[in-house]
Each structure stands twice: as C-alpha cells, then as structure tokens.
Design a protein around this motif. Structure first.
Motif, PDB file in Angstrom:
ATOM      1  N   ALA A 111      33.384  34.715  21.994  1.00  0.00           N
ATOM      2  CA  ALA A 111      33.963  34.249  23.261  1.00  0.00           C
ATOM      3  C   ALA A 111      32.956  33.368  23.998  1.00  0.00           C
ATOM      4  O   ALA A 111      33.316  32.328  24.566  1.00  0.00           O
ATOM      5  N   GLU A 112      31.704  33.770  23.971  1.00  0.00           N
ATOM      6  CA  GLU A 112      30.677  32.968  24.644  1.00  0.00           C
ATOM      7  C   GLU A 112      30.484  31.623  23.936  1.00  0.00           C
ATOM      8  O   GLU A 112      30.385  30.578  24.588  1.00  0.00           O
ATOM      9  N   MET A 113      30.438  31.675  22.599  1.00  0.00           N
ATOM     10  CA  MET A 113      30.268  30.420  21.862  1.00  0.00           C
ATOM     11  C   MET A 113      31.425  29.473  22.163  1.00  0.00           C
ATOM     12  O   MET A 113      31.227  28.273  22.368  1.00  0.00           O
ATOM     13  N   ASN A 114      32.639  30.016  22.204  1.00  0.00           N
ATOM     14  CA  ASN A 114      33.788  29.147  22.401  1.00  0.00           C
ATOM     15  C   ASN A 114      33.859  28.594  23.815  1.00  0.00           C
ATOM     16  O   ASN A 114      34.345  27.478  24.028  1.00  0.00           O
ATOM     17  N   ILE A 124      41.104  31.763  20.322  1.00  0.00           N
ATOM     18  CA  ILE A 124      41.196  31.460  18.893  1.00  0.00           C
ATOM     19  C   ILE A 124      40.992  29.962  18.670  1.00  0.00           C
ATOM     20  O   ILE A 124      41.698  29.137  19.256  1.00  0.00           O
ATOM     21  N   ALA A 125      40.023  29.624  17.852  1.00  0.00           N
ATOM     22  CA  ALA A 125      39.687  28.211  17.580  1.00  0.00           C
ATOM     23  C   ALA A 125      39.431  27.432  18.860  1.00  0.00           C
ATOM     24  O   ALA A 125      39.674  26.230  18.927  1.00  0.00           O
ATOM     25  N   SER A 126      38.969  28.121  19.867  1.00  0.00           N
ATOM     26  CA  SER A 126      38.690  27.508  21.175  1.00  0.00           C
ATOM     27  C   SER A 126      39.932  26.911  21.826  1.00  0.00           C
ATOM     28  O   SER A 126      39.839  26.000  22.657  1.00  0.00           O
ATOM     29  N   GLY A 127      41.112  27.438  21.451  1.00  0.00           N
ATOM     30  CA  GLY A 127      42.357  27.137  22.158  1.00  0.00           C
ATOM     31  C   GLY A 127      42.656  25.676  22.411  1.00  0.00           C
ATOM     32  O   GLY A 127      42.829  25.268  23.565  1.00  0.00           O
ATOM     33  N   GLY A 152      38.843  27.151  13.273  1.00  0.00           N
ATOM     34  CA  GLY A 152      39.334  25.893  13.804  1.00  0.00           C
ATOM     35  C   GLY A 152      38.406  25.281  14.837  1.00  0.00           C
ATOM     36  O   GLY A 152      38.416  24.067  15.052  1.00  0.00           O
ATOM     37  N   SER A 153      37.606  26.126  15.449  1.00  0.00           N
ATOM     38  CA  SER A 153      36.710  25.621  16.475  1.00  0.00           C
ATOM     39  C   SER A 153      35.687  24.661  15.884  1.00  0.00           C
ATOM     40  O   SER A 153      35.467  23.568  16.414  1.00  0.00           O
ATOM     41  N   ALA A 154      35.077  25.048  14.777  1.00  0.00           N
ATOM     42  CA  ALA A 154      34.087  24.175  14.129  1.00  0.00           C
ATOM     43  C   ALA A 154      34.773  23.004  13.436  1.00  0.00           C
ATOM     44  O   ALA A 154      34.227  21.903  13.369  1.00  0.00           O
ATOM     45  N   LEU A 155      35.982  23.255  12.908  1.00  0.00           N
ATOM     46  CA  LEU A 155      36.653  22.228  12.114  1.00  0.00           C
ATOM     47  C   LEU A 155      37.220  21.107  12.978  1.00  0.00           C
ATOM     48  O   LEU A 155      37.355  19.974  12.523  1.00  0.00           O
ATOM     49  N   LEU A 156      37.571  21.433  14.208  1.00  0.00           N
ATOM     50  CA  LEU A 156      38.112  20.433  15.142  1.00  0.00           C
ATOM     51  C   LEU A 156      37.014  20.022  16.107  1.00  0.00           C
ATOM     52  O   LEU A 156      37.142  20.192  17.320  1.00  0.00           O
ATOM     53  N   ALA A 157      35.940  19.470  15.576  1.00  0.00           N
ATOM     54  CA  ALA A 157      34.801  19.163  16.433  1.00  0.00           C
ATOM     55  C   ALA A 157      34.841  17.703  16.841  1.00  0.00           C
ATOM     56  O   ALA A 157      34.605  16.823  16.025  1.00  0.00           O
ATOM     57  N   LEU A 158      35.173  17.459  18.082  1.00  0.00           N
ATOM     58  CA  LEU A 158      35.139  16.091  18.593  1.00  0.00           C
ATOM     59  C   LEU A 158      34.422  16.130  19.936  1.00  0.00           C
ATOM     60  O   LEU A 158      34.953  16.646  20.919  1.00  0.00           O
ATOM     61  N   PRO A 159      33.212  15.603  19.963  1.00  0.00           N
ATOM     62  CA  PRO A 159      32.436  15.725  21.200  1.00  0.00           C
ATOM     63  C   PRO A 159      33.091  14.961  22.348  1.00  0.00           C
ATOM     64  O   PRO A 159      33.749  13.945  22.121  1.00  0.00           O
ATOM     65  N   ALA A 160      32.905  15.462  23.537  1.00  0.00           N
ATOM     66  CA  ALA A 160      33.373  14.768  24.736  1.00  0.00           C
ATOM     67  C   ALA A 160      32.619  13.453  24.880  1.00  0.00           C
ATOM     68  O   ALA A 160      31.524  13.297  24.335  1.00  0.00           O
ATOM     69  N   ASP A 161      33.220  12.528  25.632  1.00  0.00           N
ATOM     70  CA  ASP A 161      32.559  11.233  25.872  1.00  0.00           C
ATOM     71  C   ASP A 161      31.155  11.451  26.430  1.00  0.00           C
ATOM     72  O   ASP A 161      30.958  12.252  27.338  1.00  0.00           O
TER      73      ASP A 161
END
Lengths: 422, 422
Positions: free
Chosen positions: A154-157, A196-199, A123-132
């Motif tokens: 954990a580090e990547m997330n 998980i999925a960067s929470g 989900g982390s890669a799939l929900l990719a929306l960059p910050a402003d």
C-alpha cells in the motif's frame, strides 16, 4: 489426495488454490452485455492480464480490440487483443511504451463505447509511465529502493500513484465519456480495488504529502525532480466522489479468500479439518513465521486451539526487510524462519508459495518444509540461522531440493501458506 | 464478569490469569516432606522469590533458614527466610552481594540436608555474580546491549550463563552433596527449566562458543576480558547427564499455559468462547501484533477460523528491537501496532500486559485498546504511526489514559494478550 504423502497433499492444495482464482474460472460470470451501439475496447495490465484477455475473447459475443500488458513469460494466445510483455517488478521501456499506447487507445471514445479494463497484481510495475517532468530512471530508482525498504505494498503504491501519468485514476479519467468496467484479480491485503495495480481506473484517497512522508519514513534517496513534483502538488490524483467517474464500475472477480476457501474445501474433502487464519496477513515474513510456528506447536502439544490432524491456511502479503545478500522471496524467507522455529518437530509439514508462481524475483513459486528438513540441512552442512540472516531462503530450500517450481500461473492473489499438523 | 464492559472484562481476565499462577496458589502442592535428619535451606531468586518464600513458610512443618533475592518492590514479610531486594533488569551491587552470600550459604552441607531453590523470571539479573576475571561493569555493559538488541531471552541467557559464577548449574554443583529440589515459575517460552533465570541449579547444554556467536550476531561490543573468558573455555558450564546432579530434582509449578487456561475458563464462565493460540509466541512485537490483528479481522469479517463473539488468548515473549527514543515495554509496543492495524475496527477490543505487572522498565503492566482508541488519539493530536516508529507505546496509551497499572504481581509467566471480538 490424502495426507499419506504430506508433500503431495500440500502441493495439491496449492494447485487447488491457484486453479480457483484463474481467469478461466472467475472471469466469465462477470462479463457484461456488449454495448448496443459503440465498440468494446479492452485494456489491462498485470500478471493475469493476458490470461484474462484470452478468457474474455473466448466468451465475448462481438468484436473486441485493445491492448494488455503482462509480465515476460505470462502471455496467452489472444486473437483480437494485442498482448505486450514487459518487466516486473522493476519497470522497463516496454512497459512504458505499452502504457503510452494504452493512453492513446482510449482517446476519442464516445459515450456509446465500453472499456473493459483487466487489472491484476503486477500491473503497477507493468503500467509504468512517469508523470511529466520525471524520468523513468528516476521512478525506477525510487521503486527499487522501496522494494528493498520493507515498505508495504500500500505504501509503495501510494508513492507510485503520485509519480505516474496513468495510475491513481488517471487512466479512468482518460476513458471519459465511455462506460468503463474494471475487472480485478486482487493481490492486495484487504482487497481495496484502488490499491490493486495502483488503481489506474479508480479514484485515489491518498495524497502527494503522504507519498513524500513514506519516502522519508524509509529513508529513500529522493531525486530533486521527484521531490519538486510531489511538493508542488502537481502529482495529485482524482479523489473519491469525483463526478467524472460516474459511468465507471469495478468488480473484484478473484481474491485470496477464494483461493484459501478452495484449499480448505480440498482438505476437508480429504478428511482434514481446515482452518483459515486470515486472507490478509501482513508483517515481516520471519516474524509472521514465528507466530504460525507457535500456533502449530500449540496444536501439536495441546490440541489448542484446534485438535489434530488439521490444516492452517493463511494468505496476505508479508514483507522482507533485506539485510543480507542471499536469494529468495518472502515465501522462502517465511518458510526458512518456520523451519528454524519448528526445529524438526515430527508432526508439522508446511508449504509457502506465491500464487503467481514467482516468489520474489526467482524461478520458484515457493518451497516445502518437512520434519526432516532440519536434519537433512545439517547433513548437508547448511546453517539455517546464518542463511536466514543472509535472506537466503532460496539457497536453503534449493540445496534441500525442496523448492516448488510451477512456472507463471497467470493469476495472482498473493501469498498462500498451508501448515499441516498431523 | 460480562462483556457489557469489554474493558472491565479484559482486565478481569488478566487478574484471573495472574491469580492462577501466584505462589500462594501453586506452591503448596509441590512441597516435599521435611528431611528426617538434616536441615532445610531455602535459596532463590526472581520476581516471585519472596512470595514463594512467604508461602513456603506458611506451609512448612519445621525449621527453615536461607536467603532469597527479589526485585526492588517485590519483597514479602518472611519470618525465617531473609529477603534481599536488588535491581532488574540491569543487575546492581545488591544482587551481586546476595549471589555471593547464597553461594556461601550452600557451602558445607551434608547429604542429609535439603535445599529448596525457589526460581522465577528475573532471577537471571538478580543473581548476577560475574565469573572470575570479569567485572560486574563488563557484564552489565554486555547485558544492557543485549536487552536493546532484539535477542531472545534464550540467547541472552546463554550469554549470561557463560559469564557467571552462579548460573548454568554452578549453584547446583555448589550444593552437593545435599539433596536439592528446585521449584520454578516459568517465564520462558517452551518452559525449559534450564532457561528460567539462566538455570542456576540445572545443567546447561549451551556452550561458550554459542555465547560468543550470539554476541557477534547482534554486533554487541565485547570487552576484551569477556572475549578471553569465552574463547578460553573457562566459562564452560556443567552439561546434562553430569552425575553430580544425581540427587537434584526440579519441578515447574506455574507456567504461561496455566494463566491462559485460567483466563479461558473465566471467559467461558461469562459465556464467551475462548481460544488459546499459543503459550509460547515469540517474534518482534509489532509483527506479532499484525498477525493477531489479521486473525481478529478475519473472525470479525468472515467468522473464520472462529465464530464471534470470541476471545483470542496468547502468551510467550515478544521482543522489541529498539530504534526510537520513546518509552514502553513489549506489551505497549504490541498494542500500539495492533491499534494501527485495526484502525478503529468497531468490534475489536484488546489487552496486552506482562504477568509480572511491569511492562519493560515502566510502572505499568501493559495497556488496553478499544475501538475508540484511534479517534481519541486523533482528537489528542497523537500520531500512532510515528509513536510506534519511536517505540513510544507507553506514551501513546498514557496520553489516552489506557495504561493498566497493577503494581508488582510477585509472579511472572511472561506476556498475556487477550483480544475480544464482539
């Protein structure tokens, strides 16, 4: 299932493990009552998101709507909930668009509404929306470099959460004032729901400063806009204890331990003593393999710490520091290193697969090792040592015809390793 | 010995392990009858060589003469056998001179004579005599680079054997036609006698070609004279099955397994279930530690694969790929990585030491870890993650006052790790 055919036995254990953590098996027991007045909105992301949405539709009394995003090839035939497919592990525009739409869907909810958030690994890669202020391209370049660096999930997330407009609890905040129940299939060692999925719906204890030091630790090239974003603190996430999460709950519905327990149960039913070493093993795949090989040899040679025949099981997530140009994920790398260390030991068979059915970025779930692997490889002119140096575990087991190909399993509790000592 | 004081308990186990593999304990049972007519010549090399010679003198009926070489600080008060001290792990002129004299001593023996060859870990560096055409300096530069490369001891010894005038069976050949009994204390994973101290009296299955490919694998700078020697095949060793070894025998008198068994026995006597994972674990120290940490956490959290309280034991030889500038051997590195992974887990204590009493090139045998290590380190302003990146395990445990200093034990069966889960 018997150990007369170790290969079929190990494959059967993998199937038992995966079945035990499927959405169909695990989700129904955790569904809440539908809300008395408000509507129920379903959102979610991950390799299991469509399967979870499909199971939810089959068991829910009442109307549902919403949108989940899953990996290409992981869809399921939902009737009420929209399913979008997007790219993993490197995000694409489809995932970005879906993330944007999910944030729009949760706007304007009332306190009577219920949000069911279905989260699983990927989900982390799939929900990719960059910050402003950060482009998708900049996020992608950081993400690609991280994937090759040997950094832990954990580090990547931690990095991803601080470059995102949706992760690290931001999606949860956006759902207020609705009630939120997040149901999670855990693919992270230790089962921390915020990892998980960067929470996306969970408060986050990590900081911008940590994200920056992780990028520096692995010598990742940091685009100036990303550095400015992190250094300014604009990327900071909501922290645990934040009262805005008071009406939000979460529940892990499936984990590596459940998969391992199911495999152990199946092995014992076949008369084989099964021993679970760990549900959360980490470390460089080739070295983790050396330790597994050492324990298996000790069992074979001395009946310590277990008498044989027996089965060793472990889960978790190993890492591969890519130095070569070969193909294959961490399970193929683990198994090739194991093959080298066991060097044709006559009593030891093994399987290493990703429970999502995809080892790394290849088309296989993992592979199988048997005592004849070494001699068959030699007959084919393969050099396992050189292929390991080249990170070519896929090439090795492909040449042997020993890849295990399952297709996407639509769940994900990370690595599954089984070693049979006869 | 009780687990009321985990620190004293673990230290006691280490002492039990070392005592069980001392020359004094292990050598007497393996001594042969003195020869009926000829003389008995004693030669040897290794960290235990002087202790073995001393024990031999105390139990031998008849005259002895000869020369053994041991590490500086490892001598013992022999009366008939000369003891020479030399440098380890990087050879010096004293070792070269001793190797030269040992080769002279075995000249002109008769078939009636008996050679007792006392071999233990460290003997490879101590018996350094370059092959014709190679200088000690060239051998040293290759050896230093190998020690830092992450190569296994088997790989290092393959190279050393093919650059030597005495290793890889050459000393054995020089003893002909005398009878030869080699008594060995094993410090190598798997206890292959031809690998211990690079097997000066044992035929060698490895080849010049393999030695060259190991140097290339680790990108070691190869002096032209060394390359020419290996490429020409002049450095080739006698091979297994060579009839010139027909009157030679060897016997391993002490091994890692014996040390682990002794520690397990002592733990069980104190009422603690003890489980030996392996006597021959290899791999990068920090990753081997992650696997040990994962198993210990599984025991603490789930009572799998063992119920607690219990003790995990393992031996073998880990490696450290040096990237930083800190101090410390592989046991301190293992324990620092374990400390990071356990992060103050309240139920887990650990010890990692080298059985020779010297971890790497430092003055400590190893170190101790306890649940308070993390908080004590934080209070001292230490950054364990950064110190591990800098390979500074010694610095970390020294600052905590948790080094274990035993002095030279005069034996060597490699690593000893004990993890207590309460």
């Amino acid at each position: 299932m018997t150990i007369d055919s170790p290969r079929a036995f190990l494959t059967g254990l993998y199937q038992s493990a995966v079945a035990a953590v499927s959405a169909e098996k695990c989700l129904p027991a955790f569904l809440p009552q539908p809300p008395a007045h408000g509507r129920t909105l379903v959102i979610g992301a991950g390799k299991a998101a469509a399967a979870m949405a499909h199971t939810l539709e089959q068991h829910w009394q009442g109307h549902l709507s919403g949108l989940v995003v899953t990996r290409y090839g992981h869809a399921a035939p939902c009737r009420q909930i929209e399913v979008v497919e997007a790219a993993h592990p490197v995000p694409d525009a489809a995932g970005q668009e879906a993330a944007h739409r999910i944030l729009q869907l949760v706007q304007g909810l009332s306190a009577d509404d219920l949000v069911l958030c279905l989260i699983s690994g990927g989900g982390s890669a799939l929900l990719a929306l960059p910050a402003d202020g950060i482009t998708l391209q900049q996020k992608q370049s950081v993400n690609k470099a991280l994937l090759k660096s040997g950094a832990s999930i954990a580090e990547m997330n931690c990095v991803r959460k601080h470059l995102s407009a949706i992760k690290g609890g931001r999606l949860g905040l956006a759902c207020a004032p609705a009630r939120v129940l997040t149901l999670l299939i855990s693919d992270v060692p230790g089962d921390d729901p915020a990892v998980i999925a960067s929470g996306p719906t969970l408060p986050d204890a990590s900081t911008c400063e940590q994200a920056l030091s992780i990028l520096r630790k692995y010598a990742i090239a940091i685009p100036p806009a990303v550095e400015a974003h992190l250094a300014s603190g604009r990327g900071e996430t909501p922290k645990p204890g934040d009262p805005r999460f008071a009406r939000q709950q979460h529940q892990i519905i499936a984990s590596a331990q459940q998969a391992l327990d199911a495999a152990a149960y199946a092995a014992r039913a076949a008369g084989v003593a099964a021993h679970i070493l760990s549900d959360s093993m980490e470390g460089e795949a080739r070295d983790v393999a050396l330790v597994h090989a050492a324990i298996a040899r000790q069992i074979a040679a001395r009946g310590q710490p277990f008498s044989r025949p027996c089965l060793l099981l472990s889960g978790g997530e190993t890492t591969v520091t890519v130095r070569g140009n070969g193909r294959g994920g961490r399970n193929a790398e683990f198994l090739l290193s194991l093959a080298l260390a066991l060097d044709g030991h006559p009593a030891i068979h093994a399987l290493a697969c990703d429970t999502d059915g995809i080892d790394g970025s290849e088309d296989n779930a993992g592979a199988l090792y048997s005592p004849e692997s070494a001699s068959r490889a030699a007959a084919l002119g393969l050099h396992p040592g050189r292929m390991l140096d080249d990170n070519d575990g896929y090439g090795f087991f492909c040449a042997l015809g020993d890849l295990l190909v399952s297709g996407p399993t639509r769940t994900n509790v990370n690595d599954f390793r089984a070693i049979l000592i006869l």
